[in-house]
Design a protein around this motif. Structure first.
Motif, PDB file in Angstrom:
ATOM      1  N   TRP A  33       0.649  -1.256   0.235  1.00  0.00           N
ATOM      2  CA  TRP A  33      -0.033  -0.020  -0.051  1.00  0.00           C
ATOM      3  C   TRP A  33       0.913   1.207  -0.038  1.00  0.00           C
ATOM      4  O   TRP A  33       0.598   2.382  -0.531  1.00  0.00           O
ATOM      5  CB  TRP A  33      -0.905   0.088   1.244  1.00  0.00           C
ATOM      6  N   ALA A  34       1.900   1.466   0.760  1.00  0.00           N
ATOM      7  CA  ALA A  34       2.781   2.361   0.793  1.00  0.00           C
ATOM      8  C   ALA A  34       3.412   2.631  -0.644  1.00  0.00           C
ATOM      9  O   ALA A  34       3.397   4.089  -0.914  1.00  0.00           O
ATOM     10  CB  ALA A  34       3.833   2.366   1.732  1.00  0.00           C
ATOM     11  N   SER A  35       3.541   1.788  -1.273  1.00  0.00           N
ATOM     12  CA  SER A  35       4.271   1.992  -2.695  1.00  0.00           C
ATOM     13  C   SER A  35       3.267   2.603  -3.500  1.00  0.00           C
ATOM     14  O   SER A  35       3.366   3.409  -4.550  1.00  0.00           O
ATOM     15  CB  SER A  35       4.912   0.630  -3.317  1.00  0.00           C
ATOM     16  N   ALA A  36       1.914   2.033  -3.418  1.00  0.00           N
ATOM     17  CA  ALA A  36       0.810   2.668  -4.184  1.00  0.00           C
ATOM     18  C   ALA A  36       0.489   3.995  -3.946  1.00  0.00           C
ATOM     19  O   ALA A  36       0.305   4.970  -4.733  1.00  0.00           O
ATOM     20  CB  ALA A  36      -0.358   1.895  -3.809  1.00  0.00           C
ATOM     21  N   LEU A  37       0.775   4.528  -2.778  1.00  0.00           N
ATOM     22  CA  LEU A  37       0.502   5.962  -2.156  1.00  0.00           C
ATOM     23  C   LEU A  37       1.668   6.804  -2.900  1.00  0.00           C
ATOM     24  O   LEU A  37       1.307   7.845  -3.268  1.00  0.00           O
ATOM     25  CB  LEU A  37       0.732   5.976  -0.480  1.00  0.00           C
ATOM     26  N   LEU A  38       2.956   6.174  -2.998  1.00  0.00           N
ATOM     27  CA  LEU A  38       4.172   6.837  -3.445  1.00  0.00           C
ATOM     28  C   LEU A  38       3.511   7.102  -4.942  1.00  0.00           C
ATOM     29  O   LEU A  38       3.765   8.159  -5.610  1.00  0.00           O
ATOM     30  CB  LEU A  38       5.545   6.277  -3.352  1.00  0.00           C
ATOM     31  N   GLY A  39       3.148   6.011  -5.517  1.00  0.00           N
ATOM     32  CA  GLY A  39       2.813   6.120  -7.200  1.00  0.00           C
ATOM     33  C   GLY A  39       1.768   7.475  -7.490  1.00  0.00           C
ATOM     34  O   GLY A  39       1.829   8.092  -8.289  1.00  0.00           O
ATOM     35  N   CYS A  40       0.833   7.311  -6.377  1.00  0.00           N
ATOM     36  CA  CYS A  40      -0.284   7.890  -6.979  1.00  0.00           C
ATOM     37  C   CYS A  40       0.017   9.706  -6.523  1.00  0.00           C
ATOM     38  O   CYS A  40      -0.603  10.510  -7.282  1.00  0.00           O
ATOM     39  CB  CYS A  40      -1.589   7.905  -5.851  1.00  0.00           C
ATOM     40  N   PRO A  88       7.000  -7.548  -9.944  1.00  0.00           N
ATOM     41  CA  PRO A  88       6.829  -7.644  -8.449  1.00  0.00           C
ATOM     42  C   PRO A  88       5.640  -6.924  -7.875  1.00  0.00           C
ATOM     43  O   PRO A  88       5.295  -5.930  -8.175  1.00  0.00           O
ATOM     44  CB  PRO A  88       8.249  -7.499  -7.625  1.00  0.00           C
ATOM     45  N   PRO A  89       4.907  -7.283  -6.530  1.00  0.00           N
ATOM     46  CA  PRO A  89       3.910  -6.799  -6.126  1.00  0.00           C
ATOM     47  C   PRO A  89       4.273  -5.106  -5.841  1.00  0.00           C
ATOM     48  O   PRO A  89       3.220  -4.521  -5.969  1.00  0.00           O
ATOM     49  CB  PRO A  89       3.724  -7.520  -4.766  1.00  0.00           C
ATOM     50  N   ALA A  90       5.470  -4.962  -5.316  1.00  0.00           N
ATOM     51  CA  ALA A  90       5.533  -3.412  -4.978  1.00  0.00           C
ATOM     52  C   ALA A  90       5.542  -2.391  -6.351  1.00  0.00           C
ATOM     53  O   ALA A  90       5.154  -1.311  -6.266  1.00  0.00           O
ATOM     54  CB  ALA A  90       6.930  -3.336  -4.400  1.00  0.00           C
ATOM     55  N   THR A  91       6.103  -3.042  -7.409  1.00  0.00           N
ATOM     56  CA  THR A  91       6.038  -2.465  -8.673  1.00  0.00           C
ATOM     57  C   THR A  91       4.441  -2.187  -9.136  1.00  0.00           C
ATOM     58  O   THR A  91       4.042  -1.241  -9.655  1.00  0.00           O
ATOM     59  CB  THR A  91       6.635  -2.971  -9.804  1.00  0.00           C
ATOM     60  N   VAL A  92       3.677  -3.266  -9.020  1.00  0.00           N
ATOM     61  CA  VAL A  92       2.246  -3.339  -9.395  1.00  0.00           C
ATOM     62  C   VAL A  92       1.593  -2.347  -8.601  1.00  0.00           C
ATOM     63  O   VAL A  92       0.798  -1.388  -9.172  1.00  0.00           O
ATOM     64  CB  VAL A  92       1.693  -4.615  -9.154  1.00  0.00           C
ATOM     65  N   ALA A  93       1.820  -2.165  -7.504  1.00  0.00           N
ATOM     66  CA  ALA A  93       1.348  -1.251  -6.435  1.00  0.00           C
ATOM     67  C   ALA A  93       1.670   0.378  -7.085  1.00  0.00           C
ATOM     68  O   ALA A  93       0.617   0.999  -6.970  1.00  0.00           O
ATOM     69  CB  ALA A  93       1.665  -1.477  -5.005  1.00  0.00           C
ATOM     70  N   PHE A  94       2.859   0.390  -7.272  1.00  0.00           N
ATOM     71  CA  PHE A  94       3.382   1.871  -7.604  1.00  0.00           C
ATOM     72  C   PHE A  94       2.566   2.325  -8.858  1.00  0.00           C
ATOM     73  O   PHE A  94       2.118   3.278  -8.913  1.00  0.00           O
ATOM     74  CB  PHE A  94       4.830   1.892  -7.604  1.00  0.00           C
ATOM     75  N   VAL A  95       2.764   1.349  -9.894  1.00  0.00           N
ATOM     76  CA  VAL A  95       2.046   1.781 -11.128  1.00  0.00           C
ATOM     77  C   VAL A  95       0.588   1.887 -11.087  1.00  0.00           C
ATOM     78  O   VAL A  95       0.123   2.914 -11.494  1.00  0.00           O
ATOM     79  CB  VAL A  95       2.459   0.541 -12.265  1.00  0.00           C
ATOM     80  N   VAL A  96      -0.181   1.223 -10.408  1.00  0.00           N
ATOM     81  CA  VAL A  96      -1.673   1.281 -10.291  1.00  0.00           C
ATOM     82  C   VAL A  96      -1.733   2.758  -9.243  1.00  0.00           C
ATOM     83  O   VAL A  96      -2.416   3.420  -9.985  1.00  0.00           O
ATOM     84  CB  VAL A  96      -2.043   0.299  -9.271  1.00  0.00           C
ATOM     85  N   GLY A  97      -0.934   3.091  -8.579  1.00  0.00           N
ATOM     86  CA  GLY A  97      -1.002   4.597  -8.022  1.00  0.00           C
ATOM     87  C   GLY A  97      -0.797   5.484  -8.957  1.00  0.00           C
ATOM     88  O   GLY A  97      -1.529   6.584  -9.098  1.00  0.00           O
ATOM     89  N   TYR A  98       0.285   5.360 -10.007  1.00  0.00           N
ATOM     90  CA  TYR A  98       0.581   6.326 -11.043  1.00  0.00           C
ATOM     91  C   TYR A  98      -0.651   6.438 -11.841  1.00  0.00           C
ATOM     92  O   TYR A  98      -1.102   7.517 -12.104  1.00  0.00           O
ATOM     93  CB  TYR A  98       1.663   5.804 -11.654  1.00  0.00           C
ATOM     94  N   LEU A  99      -1.222   5.312 -12.436  1.00  0.00           N
ATOM     95  CA  LEU A  99      -2.459   5.164 -13.286  1.00  0.00           C
ATOM     96  C   LEU A  99      -3.353   5.911 -12.404  1.00  0.00           C
ATOM     97  O   LEU A  99      -4.376   6.380 -13.308  1.00  0.00           O
ATOM     98  CB  LEU A  99      -2.635   3.923 -13.759  1.00  0.00           C
ATOM     99  N   SER A 100      -3.603   5.696 -11.211  1.00  0.00           N
ATOM    100  CA  SER A 100      -4.856   6.441 -10.590  1.00  0.00           C
ATOM    101  C   SER A 100      -4.924   7.902 -10.659  1.00  0.00           C
ATOM    102  O   SER A 100      -5.812   8.417 -10.878  1.00  0.00           O
ATOM    103  CB  SER A 100      -4.954   5.983  -9.081  1.00  0.00           C
ATOM    104  N   HIS A 101      -3.656   8.371 -10.591  1.00  0.00           N
ATOM    105  CA  HIS A 101      -3.274   9.728 -10.712  1.00  0.00           C
ATOM    106  C   HIS A 101      -3.675  10.366 -12.089  1.00  0.00           C
ATOM    107  O   HIS A 101      -4.460  11.195 -12.323  1.00  0.00           O
ATOM    108  CB  HIS A 101      -1.949  10.215 -10.356  1.00  0.00           C
ATOM    109  N   ILE A 102      -2.856   9.794 -13.140  1.00  0.00           N
ATOM    110  CA  ILE A 102      -3.193  10.511 -14.148  1.00  0.00           C
ATOM    111  C   ILE A 102      -4.631   9.821 -14.976  1.00  0.00           C
ATOM    112  O   ILE A 102      -5.085  10.764 -15.939  1.00  0.00           O
ATOM    113  CB  ILE A 102      -2.015   9.836 -15.329  1.00  0.00           C
ATOM    114  N   GLY A 103      -5.137   8.789 -14.580  1.00  0.00           N
ATOM    115  CA  GLY A 103      -6.422   8.335 -14.834  1.00  0.00           C
ATOM    116  C   GLY A 103      -7.237   9.447 -14.447  1.00  0.00           C
ATOM    117  O   GLY A 103      -8.424  10.102 -15.359  1.00  0.00           O
TER     118      GLY A 103
END
Length: 251
Positions: A33-40, A88-103
């Motif tokens: 989750w923390a990686s997702a928050l960074l990504g977003c 890996p899961p951390a990369t998945v989480a980060f990219v989902v966070g990034y895509l949530s932002h630009i999406g």
């Protein structure tokens, strides 16, 4: 434009939606989750670098010709991160966070704009073009309401956890951590006034915490249109559907 806190709130909604829409992705996002928050917050890390917004969002707000396909261009610019199911899961989480932002940005700011090329909307789901939010002030009101939503404790993390979370190779980790940890304190706050006073961006002053300043802020807020619960749901339905479609392409 969605606020920094608003992007984290939207990611919370996306995490919940992914549990049923894309369970494998949802599991990775929850685990890292923390990686997702960074990504977003990563697309707005340009505030702490020499980059500009279009470098990380893949479009120029002033040029409607760049709006179509912005999310796809970002994915094309990151070939090492696709397909998502091999990451890996951390990369998945980060990219989902990034895509949530630009999406969210692309859907709310560009896709619903009257300047968006009409031909590019042909064949798109009706949920992506809700008539209730075509009017920009109504859309901004719905984004504000979303940004002020309370966030359950289970979705909150401490700053040290956020600083230690993984950032994929090729991204500027320190600026990303700087902006994400800067807005993080706002996530736990439920008072919109207190939320508004968390201001991590350079060159922007925090409003004084005085009764007079709060009264002034409340008057300004009252003068702006407020979104209904129904409008908030329309916003979330459209933005989540749009973003999940982009995640499916990447996955």
């Amino acid at each position: 434009m969605p606020s920094l806190r608003g992007h984290m709130v939207f990611l919370v909604k996306l995490r919940q939606e992914l549990q049923t829409a894309m369970p494998e992705v949802g599991k990775a996002v929850a685990a890292e989750w923390a990686s997702a928050l960074l990504g977003c917050e990563a697309p707005d890390s340009h505030f702490f670098t020499e980059q500009v917004r279009q470098d990380l969002h893949m479009l120029d707000q002033k040029d409607a010709g760049t709006w179509t396909g912005a999310v796809e261009r970002w994915l094309e610019s990151q070939p090492k991160l696709a397909p998502g199911r091999k990451q890996p899961p951390a990369t998945v989480a980060f990219v989902v966070g990034y895509l949530s932002h630009i999406g969210l940005d692309t859907w709310a700011e560009q896709y619903l704009s009257v300047e968006y090329p009409a031909a590019a909307r042909e064949g798109m789901p009706a949920a992506w073009y809700p008539p209730e939010l075509v009017d920009a002030p109504r859309r901004r009101a719905a984004l504000q309401r979303m940004a002020e939503e309370p966030v359950a404790e289970e979705f909150q993390v401490d700053a040290e956890t956020l600083r230690r979370a993984a950032v994929p190779e090729g991204f500027r980790a320190e600026p990303i951590r700087q902006i994400a940890t800067g807005i993080l304190p706002a996530l736990a706050l439920v008072d919109p006034w207190e939320q508004s006073r968390v201001q991590p961006l350079p060159g922007r002053e925090q409003r004084p915490d005085t009764p007079e300043e709060r009264a002034k802020w409340e008057a300004e807020r009252a003068a702006r249109p407020r979104a209904s619960v129904a409008e908030l749901h329309v916003l979330l339905n459209g933005a989540l559907d749009f973003t999940i479609e982009k995640i499916r392409r990447w996955w």
